[in-house]
Design a protein around this motif. Structure first.
Motif, PDB file in Angstrom:
ATOM      1  N   LEU A  78       0.855  -1.179   0.000  1.00 26.84           N
ATOM      2  CA  LEU A  78       0.000   0.000   0.000  1.00 26.84           C
ATOM      3  C   LEU A  78       0.894   1.232   0.000  1.00 26.84           C
ATOM      4  CD1 LEU A  78      -2.609  -1.088   2.699  1.00 26.84           C
ATOM      5  CD2 LEU A  78      -2.795  -1.284   0.213  1.00 26.84           C
ATOM      6  N   VAL A  79       0.611   2.157  -0.916  1.00 24.50           N
ATOM      7  CA  VAL A  79       1.472   3.323  -1.108  1.00 24.50           C
ATOM      8  C   VAL A  79       0.612   4.577  -1.131  1.00 24.50           C
ATOM      9  CG1 VAL A  79       3.142   4.414  -2.654  1.00 24.50           C
ATOM     10  CG2 VAL A  79       3.037   1.929  -2.504  1.00 24.50           C
ATOM     11  N   GLU A  80       1.004   5.579  -0.350  1.00 25.80           N
ATOM     12  CA  GLU A  80       0.341   6.876  -0.422  1.00 25.80           C
ATOM     13  C   GLU A  80       1.116   7.735  -1.409  1.00 25.80           C
ATOM     14  OE1 GLU A  80      -0.812   8.574   3.362  1.00 25.80           O
ATOM     15  OE2 GLU A  80      -0.797   6.558   4.218  1.00 25.80           O
ATOM     16  N   GLU A  81       0.405   8.194  -2.454  1.00 22.77           N
ATOM     17  CA  GLU A  81       1.042   8.954  -3.521  1.00 22.77           C
ATOM     18  C   GLU A  81       0.122  10.100  -3.930  1.00 22.77           C
ATOM     19  OE1 GLU A  81       3.200   7.270  -7.275  1.00 22.77           O
ATOM     20  OE2 GLU A  81       1.053   7.372  -7.726  1.00 22.77           O
ATOM     21  N   LEU A 107      -4.369   6.870  -2.058  1.00 23.34           N
ATOM     22  CA  LEU A 107      -3.875   5.550  -1.702  1.00 23.34           C
ATOM     23  C   LEU A 107      -3.809   4.704  -2.962  1.00 23.34           C
ATOM     24  CD1 LEU A 107      -2.968   3.643   0.525  1.00 23.34           C
ATOM     25  CD2 LEU A 107      -5.358   3.011   0.868  1.00 23.34           C
ATOM     26  N   ARG A 108      -2.676   4.093  -3.187  1.00 18.42           N
ATOM     27  CA  ARG A 108      -2.452   3.222  -4.347  1.00 18.42           C
ATOM     28  C   ARG A 108      -1.881   1.912  -3.824  1.00 18.42           C
ATOM     29  NH1 ARG A 108      -4.743   6.805  -7.407  1.00 18.42           N
ATOM     30  NH2 ARG A 108      -3.587   8.581  -8.156  1.00 18.42           N
ATOM     31  N   PHE A 109      -1.715   0.955  -4.726  1.00 21.39           N
ATOM     32  CA  PHE A 109      -1.092  -0.300  -4.320  1.00 21.39           C
ATOM     33  C   PHE A 109      -0.285  -0.873  -5.476  1.00 21.39           C
ATOM     34  CE2 PHE A 109      -5.279  -1.317  -5.932  1.00 21.39           C
ATOM     35  CZ  PHE A 109      -5.112  -2.460  -6.691  1.00 21.39           C
ATOM     36  N   ASP A 110       0.774  -1.578  -5.105  1.00 19.18           N
ATOM     37  CA  ASP A 110       1.627  -2.300  -6.042  1.00 19.18           C
ATOM     38  C   ASP A 110       1.426  -3.792  -5.788  1.00 19.18           C
ATOM     39  OD1 ASP A 110       2.669   0.171  -6.829  1.00 19.18           O
ATOM     40  OD2 ASP A 110       4.416   0.010  -5.526  1.00 19.18           O
ATOM     41  N   ILE A 111       1.558  -4.577  -6.859  1.00 18.40           N
ATOM     42  CA  ILE A 111       1.400  -6.033  -6.747  1.00 18.40           C
ATOM     43  C   ILE A 111       2.632  -6.710  -7.319  1.00 18.40           C
ATOM     44  CG2 ILE A 111       0.114  -8.038  -7.593  1.00 18.40           C
ATOM     45  CD1 ILE A 111      -2.405  -6.380  -7.493  1.00 18.40           C
ATOM     46  N   ASP A 112       3.140  -7.673  -6.594  1.00 17.74           N
ATOM     47  CA  ASP A 112       4.260  -8.485  -7.054  1.00 17.74           C
ATOM     48  C   ASP A 112       3.698  -9.876  -7.392  1.00 17.74           C
ATOM     49  OD1 ASP A 112       6.539 -10.051  -7.414  1.00 17.74           O
ATOM     50  OD2 ASP A 112       7.664  -8.970  -5.879  1.00 17.74           O
ATOM     51  N   THR A 113       3.465 -10.112  -8.679  1.00 19.47           N
ATOM     52  CA  THR A 113       2.874 -11.391  -9.106  1.00 19.47           C
ATOM     53  C   THR A 113       3.828 -12.564  -8.891  1.00 19.47           C
ATOM     54  OG1 THR A 113       3.529 -10.973 -11.394  1.00 19.47           O
ATOM     55  CG2 THR A 113       1.294 -10.315 -10.754  1.00 19.47           C
ATOM     56  N   LEU A 156      -5.340  -6.369 -11.212  1.00 26.52           N
ATOM     57  CA  LEU A 156      -4.032  -6.012 -11.781  1.00 26.52           C
ATOM     58  C   LEU A 156      -4.114  -4.698 -12.570  1.00 26.52           C
ATOM     59  CD1 LEU A 156      -2.849  -9.547 -12.894  1.00 26.52           C
ATOM     60  CD2 LEU A 156      -2.099  -8.256 -10.891  1.00 26.52           C
ATOM     61  N   GLN A 157      -5.238  -4.437 -13.219  1.00 24.96           N
ATOM     62  CA  GLN A 157      -5.391  -3.190 -13.964  1.00 24.96           C
ATOM     63  C   GLN A 157      -5.466  -1.982 -13.042  1.00 24.96           C
ATOM     64  OE1 GLN A 157      -8.903  -3.817 -16.300  1.00 24.96           O
ATOM     65  NE2 GLN A 157      -7.845  -5.042 -17.832  1.00 24.96           N
ATOM     66  N   LEU A 158      -5.946  -2.168 -11.826  1.00 25.77           N
ATOM     67  CA  LEU A 158      -6.068  -1.067 -10.862  1.00 25.77           C
ATOM     68  C   LEU A 158      -4.767  -0.762 -10.131  1.00 25.77           C
ATOM     69  CD1 LEU A 158      -9.518  -1.966  -9.286  1.00 25.77           C
ATOM     70  CD2 LEU A 158      -9.023  -0.133 -10.946  1.00 25.77           C
ATOM     71  N   ALA A 159      -3.842  -1.706 -10.152  1.00 28.64           N
ATOM     72  CA  ALA A 159      -2.583  -1.522  -9.425  1.00 28.64           C
ATOM     73  C   ALA A 159      -1.743  -0.407 -10.043  1.00 28.64           C
ATOM     74  CB  ALA A 159      -1.800  -2.825  -9.396  1.00 28.64           C
ATOM     75  N   ARG A 160      -0.997   0.279  -9.204  1.00 30.55           N
ATOM     76  CA  ARG A 160      -0.080   1.314  -9.671  1.00 30.55           C
ATOM     77  C   ARG A 160       1.069   0.689 -10.436  1.00 30.55           C
ATOM     78  NH1 ARG A 160       4.121   4.771  -6.017  1.00 30.55           N
ATOM     79  NH2 ARG A 160       4.897   2.667  -5.796  1.00 30.55           N
TER      80      ARG A 160
END
Length: 171
Positions: free
Chosen positions: A136-139, A143-149, A164-168
């Motif tokens: 979870l990242v505040e930018e 609030l955004r989020f990154d995903i490590d598949t 996955l399309q919504l992830a930063r």
């Protein structure tokens, strides 16, 4: 008592009231932040495919009661996420967890051993360190989020293409 003496007598009370009001707003903002981040984690869980063996039991969400998200996570107790009851437990008690929530300050520096069916969420970016399966990242006040598949695959988890399309960022 003179007008000036009366004003000096009231000034400390006025300052205390102002300080209390500021603290109340700060606490309310922190509660809203906790709720928003907990809702993100809940919705990420909704769009995660879990191993079949886990599907029959409640979704165990592990966090520390000292974590700022604890209250927000607890407010979701019993709701259905991915067809499973949301159950928040103290992560320090060695229980099996489906979701482990770390604050950036206490998250491991390197990826923990892969735990089948476990989603690791780190609250806050940590450059040059392990970020978790979801970060979870505040930018820009959002609030955004990154995903490590890759991390997800190690744990046998899959995310929907919508998520996955919504992830930063998707790694």
């Amino acid at each position: 008592m003179t007008a000036c003496g009366h004003a000096r007598h009231l000034a400390p009370r006025h300052l205390w009231a102002t300080a209390a009001l500021c603290c109340a707003f700060a606490c309310q903002a922190q509660n809203e932040d906790s709720r928003l981040k907990a809702a993100y984690i809940f919705n990420i869980a909704q769009f995660t495919t879990w191993p079949q063996a886990a599907a029959a039991r409640p979704l165990a969400v592990c966090a520390s009661p000292a974590h700022s998200l604890w209250a927000g996570l607890r407010e979701l107790e019993g709701k259905s996420a991915a067809g499973r009851a949301w159950n928040v437990i103290d992560g320090g008690q060695g229980r099996d967890c489906d979701i482990v929530v770390y604050s950036a300050a206490v998250a491991p520096n390197v990826a923990p051993p892969a735990v089948p069916g476990t989603l690791f969420v780190v609250d806050g970016a940590r450059p040059n360190r392990w970020q978790g399966t979801v970060t979870l990242v505040e930018e820009d006040a959002h609030l955004r989020f990154d995903i490590d598949t890759r991390e997800a695959a190690r744990a046998g988890l899959k995310f929907s293409s919508r998520l996955l399309q919504l992830a930063r960022n998707v790694l």
